[in-house]
Design a protein around this motif. Sequence first.
Motif, PDB file in Angstrom:
ATOM      1  N   ASP A  33       0.823  -1.214   0.000  1.00  0.00           N
ATOM      2  CA  ASP A  33       0.000   0.000   0.000  1.00  0.00           C
ATOM      3  C   ASP A  33       0.863   1.273   0.000  1.00  0.00           C
ATOM      4  OD1 ASP A  33      -2.417   1.351  -0.113  1.00  0.00           O
ATOM      5  OD2 ASP A  33      -2.560   1.530   2.060  1.00  0.00           O
ATOM      6  N   ASN A  34       1.915   1.279  -0.818  1.00  0.00           N
ATOM      7  CA  ASN A  34       2.748   2.467  -0.931  1.00  0.00           C
ATOM      8  C   ASN A  34       1.956   3.644  -1.487  1.00  0.00           C
ATOM      9  OD1 ASN A  34       4.933   1.122   0.073  1.00  0.00           O
ATOM     10  ND2 ASN A  34       5.918   0.800  -1.889  1.00  0.00           N
ATOM     11  N   GLN A  35       2.377   4.840  -1.134  1.00  0.00           N
ATOM     12  CA  GLN A  35       1.680   6.066  -1.520  1.00  0.00           C
ATOM     13  C   GLN A  35       2.578   6.929  -2.402  1.00  0.00           C
ATOM     14  OE1 GLN A  35      -1.573   6.692  -0.633  1.00  0.00           O
ATOM     15  NE2 GLN A  35      -1.464   4.604   0.162  1.00  0.00           N
ATOM     16  N   PRO A  36       1.989   7.670  -3.364  1.00  0.00           N
ATOM     17  CA  PRO A  36       2.807   8.499  -4.253  1.00  0.00           C
ATOM     18  C   PRO A  36       3.087   9.884  -3.658  1.00  0.00           C
ATOM     19  CG  PRO A  36       0.532   8.607  -4.949  1.00  0.00           C
ATOM     20  CD  PRO A  36       0.583   7.642  -3.774  1.00  0.00           C
ATOM     21  N   ILE A  37       4.297  10.363  -3.899  1.00  0.00           N
ATOM     22  CA  ILE A  37       4.623  11.767  -3.674  1.00  0.00           C
ATOM     23  C   ILE A  37       5.240  12.264  -4.970  1.00  0.00           C
ATOM     24  CG2 ILE A  37       4.941  11.545  -1.177  1.00  0.00           C
ATOM     25  CD1 ILE A  37       7.966  11.714  -1.678  1.00  0.00           C
ATOM     26  N   TYR A  38       5.259  13.571  -5.160  1.00  0.00           N
ATOM     27  CA  TYR A  38       5.768  14.145  -6.397  1.00  0.00           C
ATOM     28  C   TYR A  38       6.969  15.016  -6.084  1.00  0.00           C
ATOM     29  CZ  TYR A  38       1.608  12.086  -8.184  1.00  0.00           C
ATOM     30  OH  TYR A  38       0.650  11.161  -8.515  1.00  0.00           O
ATOM     31  N   ILE A  39       8.071  14.727  -6.777  1.00  0.00           N
ATOM     32  CA  ILE A  39       9.341  15.374  -6.489  1.00  0.00           C
ATOM     33  C   ILE A  39       9.822  16.153  -7.703  1.00  0.00           C
ATOM     34  CG2 ILE A  39      11.766  14.971  -5.880  1.00  0.00           C
ATOM     35  CD1 ILE A  39      10.827  12.375  -4.557  1.00  0.00           C
ATOM     36  N   GLN A  40      10.228  17.397  -7.451  1.00  0.00           N
ATOM     37  CA  GLN A  40      10.871  18.206  -8.479  1.00  0.00           C
ATOM     38  C   GLN A  40      12.364  18.213  -8.198  1.00  0.00           C
ATOM     39  OE1 GLN A  40       8.597  21.918  -7.917  1.00  0.00           O
ATOM     40  NE2 GLN A  40       8.400  21.857 -10.138  1.00  0.00           N
ATOM     41  N   GLU A  41      13.168  17.967  -9.230  1.00  0.00           N
ATOM     42  CA  GLU A  41      14.618  18.014  -9.086  1.00  0.00           C
ATOM     43  C   GLU A  41      15.158  19.147  -9.950  1.00  0.00           C
ATOM     44  OE1 GLU A  41      16.803  14.288  -8.960  1.00  0.00           O
ATOM     45  OE2 GLU A  41      14.890  13.254  -9.151  1.00  0.00           O
ATOM     46  N   PRO A  42      16.278  19.753  -9.538  1.00  0.00           N
ATOM     47  CA  PRO A  42      16.859  20.819 -10.352  1.00  0.00           C
ATOM     48  C   PRO A  42      17.386  20.260 -11.669  1.00  0.00           C
ATOM     49  CG  PRO A  42      18.262  20.322  -8.462  1.00  0.00           C
ATOM     50  CD  PRO A  42      17.023  19.498  -8.321  1.00  0.00           C
ATOM     51  N   ASP A  43      17.398  21.104 -12.691  1.00  0.00           N
ATOM     52  CA  ASP A  43      17.867  20.667 -14.004  1.00  0.00           C
ATOM     53  C   ASP A  43      19.381  20.630 -14.108  1.00  0.00           C
ATOM     54  OD1 ASP A  43      18.558  23.326 -14.126  1.00  0.00           O
ATOM     55  OD2 ASP A  43      17.311  23.798 -15.861  1.00  0.00           O
ATOM     56  N   GLY A  44      20.088  21.073 -13.067  1.00  0.00           N
ATOM     57  CA  GLY A  44      21.538  21.053 -13.074  1.00  0.00           C
ATOM     58  C   GLY A  44      22.168  22.272 -13.712  1.00  0.00           C
ATOM     59  N   LYS A  45      21.345  23.175 -14.240  1.00  0.00           N
ATOM     60  CA  LYS A  45      21.869  24.358 -14.935  1.00  0.00           C
ATOM     61  C   LYS A  45      21.560  25.652 -14.200  1.00  0.00           C
ATOM     62  CE  LYS A  45      21.136  22.004 -19.290  1.00  0.00           C
ATOM     63  NZ  LYS A  45      20.269  21.924 -20.462  1.00  0.00           N
ATOM     64  N   GLY A  46      20.891  25.572 -13.097  1.00  0.00           N
ATOM     65  CA  GLY A  46      20.496  26.782 -12.382  1.00  0.00           C
ATOM     66  C   GLY A  46      19.431  26.458 -11.376  1.00  0.00           C
ATOM     67  N   ASN A  47      18.520  27.383 -11.193  1.00  0.00           N
ATOM     68  CA  ASN A  47      17.459  27.212 -10.204  1.00  0.00           C
ATOM     69  C   ASN A  47      16.159  26.702 -10.808  1.00  0.00           C
ATOM     70  OD1 ASN A  47      19.082  28.095  -8.092  1.00  0.00           O
ATOM     71  ND2 ASN A  47      18.609  30.234  -8.513  1.00  0.00           N
ATOM     72  N   THR A  48      16.168  26.300 -12.060  1.00  0.00           N
ATOM     73  CA  THR A  48      14.969  25.783 -12.702  1.00  0.00           C
ATOM     74  C   THR A  48      14.745  24.342 -12.282  1.00  0.00           C
ATOM     75  OG1 THR A  48      15.409  27.180 -14.608  1.00  0.00           O
ATOM     76  CG2 THR A  48      13.845  25.389 -14.925  1.00  0.00           C
ATOM     77  N   PHE A  49      13.521  24.001 -11.952  1.00  0.00           N
ATOM     78  CA  PHE A  49      13.191  22.643 -11.555  1.00  0.00           C
ATOM     79  C   PHE A  49      12.475  21.932 -12.691  1.00  0.00           C
ATOM     80  CE2 PHE A  49      14.063  24.454  -7.472  1.00  0.00           C
ATOM     81  CZ  PHE A  49      14.608  23.404  -6.757  1.00  0.00           C
ATOM     82  N   LEU A  50      12.780  20.659 -12.844  1.00  0.00           N
ATOM     83  CA  LEU A  50      12.165  19.839 -13.877  1.00  0.00           C
ATOM     84  C   LEU A  50      10.733  19.479 -13.487  1.00  0.00           C
ATOM     85  CD1 LEU A  50      15.188  17.424 -14.446  1.00  0.00           C
ATOM     86  CD2 LEU A  50      14.533  19.369 -15.855  1.00  0.00           C
ATOM     87  N   THR A  51       9.997  18.955 -14.428  1.00  0.00           N
ATOM     88  CA  THR A  51       8.633  18.498 -14.173  1.00  0.00           C
ATOM     89  C   THR A  51       8.668  17.429 -13.080  1.00  0.00           C
ATOM     90  OG1 THR A  51       8.068  18.905 -16.469  1.00  0.00           O
ATOM     91  CG2 THR A  51       6.589  17.452 -15.225  1.00  0.00           C
ATOM     92  N   PRO A  52       7.759  17.507 -12.115  1.00  0.00           N
ATOM     93  CA  PRO A  52       7.778  16.531 -11.007  1.00  0.00           C
ATOM     94  C   PRO A  52       7.635  15.090 -11.495  1.00  0.00           C
ATOM     95  CG  PRO A  52       6.215  18.295 -10.571  1.00  0.00           C
ATOM     96  CD  PRO A  52       6.673  18.467 -11.977  1.00  0.00           C
ATOM     97  N   HIS A  53       8.325  14.180 -10.804  1.00  0.00           N
ATOM     98  CA  HIS A  53       8.132  12.764 -11.073  1.00  0.00           C
ATOM     99  C   HIS A  53       7.589  12.103  -9.806  1.00  0.00           C
ATOM    100  CE1 HIS A  53      12.208  12.670  -9.319  1.00  0.00           C
ATOM    101  NE2 HIS A  53      11.899  11.454  -8.921  1.00  0.00           N
ATOM    102  N   CYS A  54       6.972  10.968 -10.004  1.00  0.00           N
ATOM    103  CA  CYS A  54       6.314  10.266  -8.901  1.00  0.00           C
ATOM    104  C   CYS A  54       7.280   9.280  -8.247  1.00  0.00           C
ATOM    105  CB  CYS A  54       5.097   9.528  -9.451  1.00  0.00           C
ATOM    106  SG  CYS A  54       4.135   8.673  -8.198  1.00  0.00           S
ATOM    107  N   LEU A  55       7.274   9.257  -6.921  1.00  0.00           N
ATOM    108  CA  LEU A  55       8.034   8.299  -6.129  1.00  0.00           C
ATOM    109  C   LEU A  55       7.062   7.671  -5.141  1.00  0.00           C
ATOM    110  CD1 LEU A  55      10.814   7.104  -5.183  1.00  0.00           C
ATOM    111  CD2 LEU A  55      10.863   8.988  -3.524  1.00  0.00           C
ATOM    112  N   TYR A  56       7.067   6.353  -5.060  1.00  0.00           N
ATOM    113  CA  TYR A  56       6.193   5.667  -4.113  1.00  0.00           C
ATOM    114  C   TYR A  56       6.952   5.415  -2.820  1.00  0.00           C
ATOM    115  CZ  TYR A  56       2.571   5.167  -7.568  1.00  0.00           C
ATOM    116  OH  TYR A  56       1.579   5.439  -8.461  1.00  0.00           O
ATOM    117  N   ILE A  57       6.335   5.788  -1.708  1.00  0.00           N
ATOM    118  CA  ILE A  57       6.927   5.631  -0.382  1.00  0.00           C
ATOM    119  C   ILE A  57       5.982   4.827   0.494  1.00  0.00           C
ATOM    120  CG2 ILE A  57       8.277   7.760  -0.543  1.00  0.00           C
ATOM    121  CD1 ILE A  57       6.105   9.130   1.172  1.00  0.00           C
TER     122      ILE A  57
END
Length: 127
Positions: A33-57
């Motif tokens: 019964d894991n639950q999804p959370i959505y994580i934004q990670e930096p693109d590595g080029k500055g302060n811009t964040f990529l589209t969130p991806h889902c991680l099950y915890i």
Amino acid sequence: PIQCQLFKYPLQEPDQGAYLYKALSYMWGSKEDNQPIYIQEPDGKGNTFLTPHCLYITQNLYAALLHIQNHFLDHVLWVDAIYINQEDNKEKEQQVQSMAKIYASTNHIIVWLREVSSNTDKVFEAL
């Protein structure tokens, strides 16, 4: 749903004072019964964040995050299941060696066992 941003946060030596982040120590609980959370990670080029991806915890970690989140105030929180790639054994080995420093450098450790149940009060009365 829970949303967060993942970013690098350099650690300093413990004798240089505590950083302003919180570390969560929790009981992993069942992997069912894991639950999804959505994580934004930096693109590595500055302060811009990529589209969130889902991680099950785990359900227990999800309950802890729901309990400690603040909708009006952002805070930096270190959580092993989110920060450490659980599919990469080499990374896990390296990161586990850093956990003592991570906990020693924080200004606040949150301990979460599980959500309150009808027996919780009885357990604490017995102690």
